[in-house]
Design an enzyme around this catalytic site. Sequence first.
Site, PDB file in Angstrom:
ATOM      1  N   LYS A 192       0.867  -1.223   0.727  1.00 54.02           N
ATOM      2  CA  LYS A 192       0.065  -0.062  -0.366  1.00 54.02           C
ATOM      3  C   LYS A 192       0.549   1.250  -0.059  1.00 54.02           C
ATOM      4  O   LYS A 192       1.853   0.959   0.620  1.00 54.02           O
ATOM      5  CB  LYS A 192      -1.124  -0.048   1.181  1.00 54.02           C
ATOM      6  CG  LYS A 192      -1.493   0.588   1.661  1.00 54.02           C
ATOM      7  CD  LYS A 192      -2.543   1.531   2.764  1.00 54.02           C
ATOM      8  CE  LYS A 192      -2.555   2.090   3.244  1.00 54.02           C
ATOM      9  NZ  LYS A 192      -3.565   2.863   4.070  1.00 54.02           N
TER      10      LYS A 192
HETATM   11  P1  FBP Z   1      -6.176   7.377   4.680  1.00 52.82           P
HETATM   12  O1  FBP Z   1      -7.127   6.641   3.517  1.00 52.82           O
HETATM   13  O2  FBP Z   1      -7.707   7.744   5.307  1.00 52.82           O
HETATM   14  O3  FBP Z   1      -5.709   8.770   4.511  1.00 52.82           O
HETATM   15  O4  FBP Z   1      -6.121   6.423   5.421  1.00 52.82           O
HETATM   16  C1  FBP Z   1      -5.264   5.294   4.785  1.00 52.82           C
HETATM   17  C2  FBP Z   1      -4.132   6.024   6.172  1.00 52.82           C
HETATM   18  O5  FBP Z   1      -2.593   5.029   5.600  1.00 52.82           O
HETATM   19  C3  FBP Z   1      -4.703   4.655   7.534  1.00 52.82           C
HETATM   20  O6  FBP Z   1      -4.407   3.402   7.427  1.00 52.82           O
HETATM   21  C4  FBP Z   1      -3.936   5.100   7.888  1.00 52.82           C
HETATM   22  O7  FBP Z   1      -4.237   5.611   9.262  1.00 52.82           O
HETATM   23  C5  FBP Z   1      -3.507   6.762   7.735  1.00 52.82           C
HETATM   24  O8  FBP Z   1      -3.578   6.940   6.262  1.00 52.82           O
HETATM   25  C6  FBP Z   1      -1.900   7.540   8.058  1.00 52.82           C
HETATM   26  O9  FBP Z   1      -2.040   9.011   7.416  1.00 52.82           O
HETATM   27  P2  FBP Z   1      -0.888   9.982   7.930  1.00 52.82           P
HETATM   28  O10 FBP Z   1      -0.163   9.644   8.690  1.00 52.82           O
HETATM   29  O11 FBP Z   1      -0.475   9.882   6.428  1.00 52.82           O
HETATM   30  O12 FBP Z   1      -1.804  11.313   7.923  1.00 52.82           O
END
Ligand code: FBP
Length: 279
Positions: A189
Amino acid sequence: MAHPGVSYSAVGVRVRLGRILRDGKAVIFAFDHGLEHGPRDFLPEDRLVARNIIQQVVEAGVDAIMLLPGMARLTHEIWANRVALIVKLTGKTEMRPEEAVHLQSRLATVEDAVALGADAVAATVYWGSEHEDQMVESWLSIKEAAEAYGLPALQLAYPRGKNIKNRYDPEIVMYGTRAAIEVGADLIKTYYTGSRETFAKVVEIAQGIPVVMSGGAVRERPVDFLKDVSDVMAAGGSGVAVGRNVFRAKDIKAMARAVMEVVHEGLSPEEAAKKFGLA
Ligand code: FBP
C-alpha cells in the site's frame, strides 16, 4: 496438477490473498485512524460512530477491512465472515514528540492476528525515516511469523522522514516500493503519485506484487477521488486501501459502493458518481 516443493505456508499465503483480491483487485477499508490520527479524525467518545461506519462499509460489500487488534476484537460480530480481515500490527499516536513522528510501534503480535481470525497482517515502514532500522526489524519479525502461519503480509510502504522532501514524488514512491518488495511484502500500500503514467512505473517496479493506493486526505469532490482510483486501476494497480475518503463521505455506503464499482467493474468516475448520487 501437483506442486511438489510448494510449502504449506506458500499455499496459505496464496489462498488468503485470494480472499482479499478475489478477482485480483481489492477495495480495502483502512480504519486505524482512531489511534493514528486520534481526535483529528475521531473523538474518544466516537465508539458508536466507529461501529456504525464499519457496519456501513461491510454492507457496501468492500473486500476487506484493515483494523487494529483492539477494534477488530470489539467489532467482530459486524465484519466476521462477511469481509476479509487484515490486522494492522503497528501504529503511532499523534501525541508523541516531534523526534518520534517517523516511527511506528509494534502494537500486537502475528499470533494475536491469527487468534482474531485474520486473513492477513499489515505493518507500516516509513522508508527513509531516521527510525528505518527499527521498523525494518519489526517488519522482518512480523513477516517471519506471518509466513509460518501462511498469512500474507501487507506493507504500508510510506517514504517519510527528514530527508523526504515530497513523499508523493514518483521516484521516491518507486524507491519505497522497491524496498518493500526487497523485504518480502506480499501486498503493498503506497501513496498515489498523482498520475496514471507515474503510478504505472510504481506498479512495474513491484514486479507482480499487488500494489494498492493509499486513500489520503479527503478530496473536495468524491468524483475527484474516484478519478484517482480509476487512474490507479488503469495504471495496473490492484485497488485501493481507503479510509477518510469513505468514512468522511456524506453517504458512506454510497461512496464505498462507488469505489467498488470503479475498481471491480471499471465504471468511469463520472458514471459511478452519478449512479450513487455523489455530488
Ligand atoms: P486514509 O485513506 O484515510 O489516508 O487512510 C490510509 C492510512 O494509511 C491509514 O491506514 C492511516 O491511519 C493513515 O492513512 C495515515 O495517514 P497519515 O499518517 O498520512 O496521516
